[in-house]
Motif scaffolding. Structure first.
Motif, PDB file in Angstrom:
ATOM      1  N   GLY A  35      38.159  12.723  33.568  1.00  0.00           N
ATOM      2  CA  GLY A  35      38.629  13.661  32.568  1.00  0.00           C
ATOM      3  C   GLY A  35      39.252  12.947  31.391  1.00  0.00           C
ATOM      4  O   GLY A  35      38.912  11.812  31.072  1.00  0.00           O
ATOM      5  N   LEU A  36      40.192  13.639  30.756  1.00  0.00           N
ATOM      6  CA  LEU A  36      40.887  13.134  29.583  1.00  0.00           C
ATOM      7  C   LEU A  36      42.353  12.899  29.914  1.00  0.00           C
ATOM      8  O   LEU A  36      42.924  13.603  30.747  1.00  0.00           O
ATOM      9  N   ALA A  37      42.946  11.927  29.253  1.00  0.00           N
ATOM     10  CA  ALA A  37      44.365  11.612  29.450  1.00  0.00           C
ATOM     11  C   ALA A  37      45.005  11.385  28.093  1.00  0.00           C
ATOM     12  O   ALA A  37      44.341  10.984  27.135  1.00  0.00           O
ATOM     13  N   TYR A  38      46.304  11.635  28.031  1.00  0.00           N
ATOM     14  CA  TYR A  38      47.064  11.386  26.812  1.00  0.00           C
ATOM     15  C   TYR A  38      48.333  10.627  27.178  1.00  0.00           C
ATOM     16  O   TYR A  38      49.092  11.059  28.042  1.00  0.00           O
ATOM     17  N   GLY A  39      48.558   9.496  26.530  1.00  0.00           N
ATOM     18  CA  GLY A  39      49.763   8.697  26.741  1.00  0.00           C
ATOM     19  C   GLY A  39      50.775   8.977  25.645  1.00  0.00           C
ATOM     20  O   GLY A  39      50.459   8.828  24.458  1.00  0.00           O
ATOM     21  N   THR A  40      51.975   9.401  26.028  1.00  0.00           N
ATOM     22  CA  THR A  40      52.958   9.813  25.035  1.00  0.00           C
ATOM     23  C   THR A  40      53.581   8.648  24.269  1.00  0.00           C
ATOM     24  O   THR A  40      53.970   8.818  23.119  1.00  0.00           O
ATOM     25  N   ASN A  41      53.674   7.472  24.858  1.00  0.00           N
ATOM     26  CA  ASN A  41      54.265   6.330  24.167  1.00  0.00           C
ATOM     27  C   ASN A  41      53.283   5.719  23.173  1.00  0.00           C
ATOM     28  O   ASN A  41      53.647   5.392  22.055  1.00  0.00           O
ATOM     29  N   ILE A  42      52.044   5.565  23.593  1.00  0.00           N
ATOM     30  CA  ILE A  42      51.042   4.988  22.697  1.00  0.00           C
ATOM     31  C   ILE A  42      50.427   6.049  21.795  1.00  0.00           C
ATOM     32  O   ILE A  42      49.730   5.723  20.843  1.00  0.00           O
ATOM     33  N   GLU A  43      50.676   7.323  22.111  1.00  0.00           N
ATOM     34  CA  GLU A  43      50.193   8.466  21.327  1.00  0.00           C
ATOM     35  C   GLU A  43      48.694   8.408  21.094  1.00  0.00           C
ATOM     36  O   GLU A  43      48.205   8.531  19.976  1.00  0.00           O
ATOM     37  N   ARG A  44      47.969   8.239  22.200  1.00  0.00           N
ATOM     38  CA  ARG A  44      46.502   8.172  22.119  1.00  0.00           C
ATOM     39  C   ARG A  44      45.860   8.933  23.254  1.00  0.00           C
ATOM     40  O   ARG A  44      46.414   9.050  24.347  1.00  0.00           O
ATOM     41  N   THR A  68      42.052   4.401  33.461  1.00  0.00           N
ATOM     42  CA  THR A  68      42.124   5.134  32.201  1.00  0.00           C
ATOM     43  C   THR A  68      41.983   4.151  31.056  1.00  0.00           C
ATOM     44  O   THR A  68      42.707   3.156  30.983  1.00  0.00           O
ATOM     45  N   TYR A  69      41.034   4.444  30.172  1.00  0.00           N
ATOM     46  CA  TYR A  69      40.811   3.646  28.973  1.00  0.00           C
ATOM     47  C   TYR A  69      41.197   4.509  27.775  1.00  0.00           C
ATOM     48  O   TYR A  69      40.581   5.539  27.527  1.00  0.00           O
ATOM     49  N   PHE A  70      42.264   4.110  27.090  1.00  0.00           N
ATOM     50  CA  PHE A  70      42.703   4.849  25.920  1.00  0.00           C
ATOM     51  C   PHE A  70      41.899   4.373  24.716  1.00  0.00           C
ATOM     52  O   PHE A  70      41.651   3.176  24.561  1.00  0.00           O
ATOM     53  N   PHE A  71      41.487   5.318  23.880  1.00  0.00           N
ATOM     54  CA  PHE A  71      40.662   4.970  22.733  1.00  0.00           C
ATOM     55  C   PHE A  71      41.408   4.002  21.826  1.00  0.00           C
ATOM     56  O   PHE A  71      42.606   4.169  21.577  1.00  0.00           O
ATOM     57  N   PRO A  72      40.707   2.965  21.339  1.00  0.00           N
ATOM     58  CA  PRO A  72      41.370   1.955  20.504  1.00  0.00           C
ATOM     59  C   PRO A  72      41.888   2.576  19.204  1.00  0.00           C
ATOM     60  O   PRO A  72      41.344   3.549  18.707  1.00  0.00           O
ATOM     61  N   PHE A 155      54.783   9.863  35.288  1.00  0.00           N
ATOM     62  CA  PHE A 155      55.585   8.957  34.488  1.00  0.00           C
ATOM     63  C   PHE A 155      55.343   7.552  34.995  1.00  0.00           C
ATOM     64  O   PHE A 155      55.462   7.294  36.192  1.00  0.00           O
ATOM     65  N   VAL A 156      54.989   6.657  34.078  1.00  0.00           N
ATOM     66  CA  VAL A 156      54.760   5.252  34.406  1.00  0.00           C
ATOM     67  C   VAL A 156      56.052   4.495  34.103  1.00  0.00           C
ATOM     68  O   VAL A 156      56.557   4.538  32.984  1.00  0.00           O
ATOM     69  N   ILE A 157      56.580   3.839  35.133  1.00  0.00           N
ATOM     70  CA  ILE A 157      57.807   3.058  34.987  1.00  0.00           C
ATOM     71  C   ILE A 157      57.418   1.583  35.005  1.00  0.00           C
ATOM     72  O   ILE A 157      57.055   1.040  36.049  1.00  0.00           O
ATOM     73  N   SER A 158      57.428   0.971  33.820  1.00  0.00           N
ATOM     74  CA  SER A 158      57.063  -0.441  33.680  1.00  0.00           C
ATOM     75  C   SER A 158      57.524  -0.908  32.303  1.00  0.00           C
ATOM     76  O   SER A 158      58.251  -0.196  31.615  1.00  0.00           O
ATOM     77  N   ASP A 159      57.073  -2.069  31.867  1.00  0.00           N
ATOM     78  CA  ASP A 159      57.349  -2.510  30.502  1.00  0.00           C
ATOM     79  C   ASP A 159      56.667  -1.601  29.486  1.00  0.00           C
ATOM     80  O   ASP A 159      57.028  -1.582  28.318  1.00  0.00           O
ATOM     81  N   ASP A 161      56.543   1.858  29.640  1.00  0.00           N
ATOM     82  CA  ASP A 161      56.954   3.201  30.069  1.00  0.00           C
ATOM     83  C   ASP A 161      56.269   4.267  29.224  1.00  0.00           C
ATOM     84  O   ASP A 161      56.242   4.168  27.990  1.00  0.00           O
ATOM     85  N   GLN A 162      55.736   5.283  29.888  1.00  0.00           N
ATOM     86  CA  GLN A 162      55.217   6.434  29.170  1.00  0.00           C
ATOM     87  C   GLN A 162      54.882   7.556  30.135  1.00  0.00           C
ATOM     88  O   GLN A 162      54.704   7.343  31.328  1.00  0.00           O
ATOM     89  N   LEU A 163      54.811   8.742  29.588  1.00  0.00           N
ATOM     90  CA  LEU A 163      54.381   9.922  30.303  1.00  0.00           C
ATOM     91  C   LEU A 163      52.890  10.067  30.042  1.00  0.00           C
ATOM     92  O   LEU A 163      52.450   9.948  28.896  1.00  0.00           O
ATOM     93  N   VAL A 164      52.103  10.279  31.100  1.00  0.00           N
ATOM     94  CA  VAL A 164      50.658  10.441  30.944  1.00  0.00           C
ATOM     95  C   VAL A 164      50.268  11.823  31.461  1.00  0.00           C
ATOM     96  O   VAL A 164      50.551  12.167  32.608  1.00  0.00           O
ATOM     97  N   LEU A 165      49.642  12.605  30.597  1.00  0.00           N
ATOM     98  CA  LEU A 165      49.123  13.926  30.944  1.00  0.00           C
ATOM     99  C   LEU A 165      47.619  13.805  31.074  1.00  0.00           C
ATOM    100  O   LEU A 165      46.969  13.221  30.205  1.00  0.00           O
ATOM    101  N   SER A 166      47.045  14.339  32.141  1.00  0.00           N
ATOM    102  CA  SER A 166      45.594  14.261  32.307  1.00  0.00           C
ATOM    103  C   SER A 166      45.026  15.549  32.880  1.00  0.00           C
ATOM    104  O   SER A 166      45.699  16.256  33.634  1.00  0.00           O
ATOM    105  N   VAL A 167      43.797  15.843  32.489  1.00  0.00           N
ATOM    106  CA  VAL A 167      43.050  17.007  32.990  1.00  0.00           C
ATOM    107  C   VAL A 167      41.611  16.566  33.217  1.00  0.00           C
ATOM    108  O   VAL A 167      41.109  15.663  32.549  1.00  0.00           O
TER     109      VAL A 167
END
Length: 175
Positions: A35-44, A68-72, A155-159, A161-167
């Protein structure tokens, strides 16, 4: 030497056959999809592929892999890329009719790279980094005729950090 090689192949095939029979006997199920995913920190926005294996001994527990591959992102003078690989576990805590809900926990490995174009005075430059961390979240699935539709929040807890929403969708395969 060749006889040892043939013996190892034969042993591997026998173990594979026993493993498949055990999985078939237990009526194991695999769900694969994307499906599709959205990363809130990278905003992609990104695309996602995943597969989950329901544990036959306890059908409330699933183990899965996800990429998950976020679009460049391109900008004047360069570009950046971001992707993540996850090993997740799900615990189904609610199942009624066509709806199920689950808790999610797992390990995340994210990679990032940035490329800066060169000019007539300076050469180009690139850098990359990676981080391993934890996933914490939950999701829900709606059972449809062809498979299931899912929505997930983690929520990804790492260097990174971001919230990832996916459907997306998952198709079941019985083995």
């Amino acid at each position: 030497m060749k006889s040892i090689y043939k013996l190892n192949i034969s042993l591997a095939l026998i173990l594979l056959a026993f493993g498949l029979m055990a999985a078939t006997e237990a009526n194991a199920q695999i769900k694969a999809g994307g499906g599709l995913a959205y990363g809130t920190n990278i905003e992609r926005l990104g695309i996602q592929a995943n597969g989950y294996y329901t544990i036959p001994a306890n059908e409330q527990i699933r183990a899965g892999l996800e990429y998950t591959y976020f679009f460049p992102e391109s900008y004047d003078g360069g570009s950046s890329r971001f992707s993540e690989f996850n090993i997740n576990g799900n615990y189904l805590f609610y199942e009624e009719d066509e709806i199920s809900a689950y808790a999610l926990g797992g390990i995340n490995h994210s990679t990032s790279s940035v490329n800066v174009d060169g000019n007539e005075f300076f050469g180009g430059m690139s850098t990359s980094g990676s981080s391993t961390g934890l996933n914490i979240g939950g999701g829900a699935e709606y059972l449809a005729d062809f498979g299931s539709l899912y929505g997930e929040l983690k929520f990804v807890i790492s260097d990174f950090d971001q919230l990832v929403l996916s459907v997306g969708t998952r198709i079941p395969f019985d083995i």
